[in-house]
Design a protein around this motif. Sequence first.
Motif, mmCIF file in Angstrom:
data_model
loop_
_atom_site.group_PDB
_atom_site.id
_atom_site.type_symbol
_atom_site.label_atom_id
_atom_site.label_comp_id
_atom_site.label_asym_id
_atom_site.label_seq_id
_atom_site.Cartn_x
_atom_site.Cartn_y
_atom_site.Cartn_z
ATOM 1 N N GLY A 57 0.811 -1.203 0.000
ATOM 2 C CA GLY A 57 0.000 0.000 0.000
ATOM 3 C C GLY A 57 0.842 1.249 0.000
ATOM 4 O O GLY A 57 2.058 1.220 -0.214
ATOM 5 N N GLY A 58 0.191 2.348 0.227
ATOM 6 C CA GLY A 58 0.854 3.649 0.289
ATOM 7 C C GLY A 58 -0.100 4.681 0.835
ATOM 8 O O GLY A 58 -1.326 4.564 0.685
ATOM 9 N N GLY A 59 0.443 5.692 1.493
ATOM 10 C CA GLY A 59 -0.390 6.685 2.144
ATOM 11 C C GLY A 59 -0.036 8.103 1.775
ATOM 12 O O GLY A 59 0.907 8.365 1.018
ATOM 13 N N VAL A 60 -0.806 9.015 2.322
ATOM 14 C CA VAL A 60 -0.615 10.446 2.128
ATOM 15 C C VAL A 60 -0.659 11.130 3.479
ATOM 16 O O VAL A 60 -1.527 10.835 4.305
ATOM 17 N N GLN A 61 0.298 12.026 3.716
ATOM 18 C CA GLN A 61 0.207 12.960 4.828
ATOM 19 C C GLN A 61 -0.313 14.286 4.281
ATOM 20 O O GLN A 61 0.120 14.741 3.221
ATOM 21 N N THR A 62 -1.230 14.890 4.998
ATOM 22 C CA THR A 62 -1.783 16.180 4.596
ATOM 23 C C THR A 62 -0.846 17.272 5.085
ATOM 24 O O THR A 62 -0.779 17.560 6.274
ATOM 25 N N ARG A 63 -0.090 17.854 4.161
ATOM 26 C CA ARG A 63 0.899 18.867 4.518
ATOM 27 C C ARG A 63 0.746 20.065 3.587
ATOM 28 O O ARG A 63 -0.009 20.032 2.614
ATOM 29 N N ASP A 64 1.497 21.124 3.850
ATOM 30 C CA ASP A 64 1.706 22.226 2.918
ATOM 31 C C ASP A 64 3.165 22.223 2.506
ATOM 32 O O ASP A 64 4.036 21.801 3.280
ATOM 33 N N ILE A 65 3.436 22.704 1.290
ATOM 34 C CA ILE A 65 4.797 22.884 0.821
ATOM 35 C C ILE A 65 4.934 24.296 0.274
ATOM 36 O O ILE A 65 3.998 24.823 -0.349
ATOM 37 N N THR A 66 6.059 24.933 0.524
ATOM 38 C CA THR A 66 6.301 26.268 -0.009
ATOM 39 C C THR A 66 6.720 26.166 -1.465
ATOM 40 O O THR A 66 7.668 25.449 -1.792
ATOM 41 N N VAL A 67 5.994 26.874 -2.336
ATOM 42 C CA VAL A 67 6.281 26.871 -3.765
ATOM 43 C C VAL A 67 6.781 28.249 -4.159
ATOM 44 O O VAL A 67 6.573 29.239 -3.437
ATOM 45 N N PRO A 68 7.448 28.373 -5.295
ATOM 46 C CA PRO A 68 8.057 29.656 -5.662
ATOM 47 C C PRO A 68 7.050 30.807 -5.701
ATOM 48 O O PRO A 68 6.052 30.756 -6.397
ATOM 49 N N GLY A 69 7.339 31.816 -4.886
ATOM 50 C CA GLY A 69 6.608 33.060 -4.928
ATOM 51 C C GLY A 69 5.240 33.065 -4.286
ATOM 52 O O GLY A 69 4.703 34.139 -3.980
ATOM 53 N N LEU A 93 2.097 -2.134 -6.696
ATOM 54 C CA LEU A 93 2.450 -0.722 -6.607
ATOM 55 C C LEU A 93 1.675 0.107 -7.631
ATOM 56 O O LEU A 93 1.220 1.215 -7.320
ATOM 57 N N THR A 94 1.521 -0.406 -8.824
ATOM 58 C CA THR A 94 0.769 0.329 -9.847
ATOM 59 C C THR A 94 -0.665 0.562 -9.404
ATOM 60 O O THR A 94 -1.221 1.647 -9.590
ATOM 61 N N ARG A 95 -1.290 -0.449 -8.795
ATOM 62 C CA ARG A 95 -2.649 -0.291 -8.276
ATOM 63 C C ARG A 95 -2.707 0.824 -7.231
ATOM 64 O O ARG A 95 -3.629 1.644 -7.222
#
Length: 402
Positions: A57-69, A93-95
């Motif tokens: 399986g695989g998961g997601v953490q709910t985060r923010d990332i700083t993007v340019p500008g 993994l593809t699934r």
Amino acid sequence: MALTIRTLAADELAAYQRVLNSAFLADSVEDQLERWRDLFEPDRYHAVFDGDELIGGGGVQTRDITVPGAGPQPLAAVTAVAVKPGHRRRGVLTRVMRAQLHTLHDEGREAVAALWASEAAIYPRFGYGLASEFARLSVPGDAAFRPGVSIDGERVREVSRDEAMPFMKTVYDELRPGRTGWLSRTDAAWDAYFADTEQDRDGLTAYRYAVHPQGYAVYRVKQDWQERGPRNELHVREIAARTDEAYAALYRYLLDLDLVGELKFYTASDDPVLHLLDDVRLALRSRSDALWVRLVDVDRALAGRRYNSDVDAVLEVSDEFCPWNAGRWRLTVKDGTATVQRVDDDPDVVLDVQALGAAYLGGTRLTTLARAQRVSEVTDGALNALSHAFLGDREPHCTEVF
């Protein structure tokens, strides 16, 4: 038996952790499950089952990332991707990747996903592009700064973790909106990043916390006592400072510590310490891949950051894994702000979604990707203009592996 996929339940963390440990050839650490519980978002984990057996399986953490500008923007921080030994080469993994990206698109929450790759050949086939690198830095203790470097004269103090942590969180949150690649951190993320049990230390000391009025440094020490004298290694975890002078002062403090033979730091690829040193050859550096970025929704992602210069170009994007991104998009930038529209016009530049992910944080030039045959120019001059527009003011750097 047919494979099935679903999201996890809150009480399935231990089962998933056992799969993860098995896949990464690590011992099971049941006693450390509570560390991860507050980072575990079960409804954002896709798990594959062979009958009743959880196999990946695989998961997601709910985060923010700083993007340019544009400062912090929502990020799907992809994490804990694993396939149990004995179940590889079955499309597991593809699934997971397909379910994850399609869910992100359907929910419309994050337009960008990112991850750290255990193996660099895995994720490009799912549309992830190499968007940042880090430098493995090694500098001998007592290495001199060039004449004229200001370290502002403020004292650096070593304090306890309890005293340091509130100050560190304040400084980090003040700096984060201007540091491309930095992530938001919940209290659970701070605790996980600076976890300090014996198992976390890998033979090094506990963390030590050095505080300057305008910044902080966190480090461990690897003991190395030799017949000719101590050659201890100082392993830096993080340095953050509000001013350039404070950044230099913290480095100076660490380099001047007694009994240290070498300072080691996984740092930003454009760390200015190289230019602080009187002898630049004392800083040995090697670079490696860091953050891999995937545009979930090309139009929303491209409109979610700012740009270095005005540009008007039609991009022909290929994306087999997420077909809603495929086609021609007009990117128009005026005074740094972008609009993105689907069009039928002739393309100026042809590229795949992986190339867009690599360029997204401003650290990978589209002109470099063109030389690597990942990007093709159709209209003369369009590629240089587009590549310049994507550049950031500093190299992107993600400070933590998630």
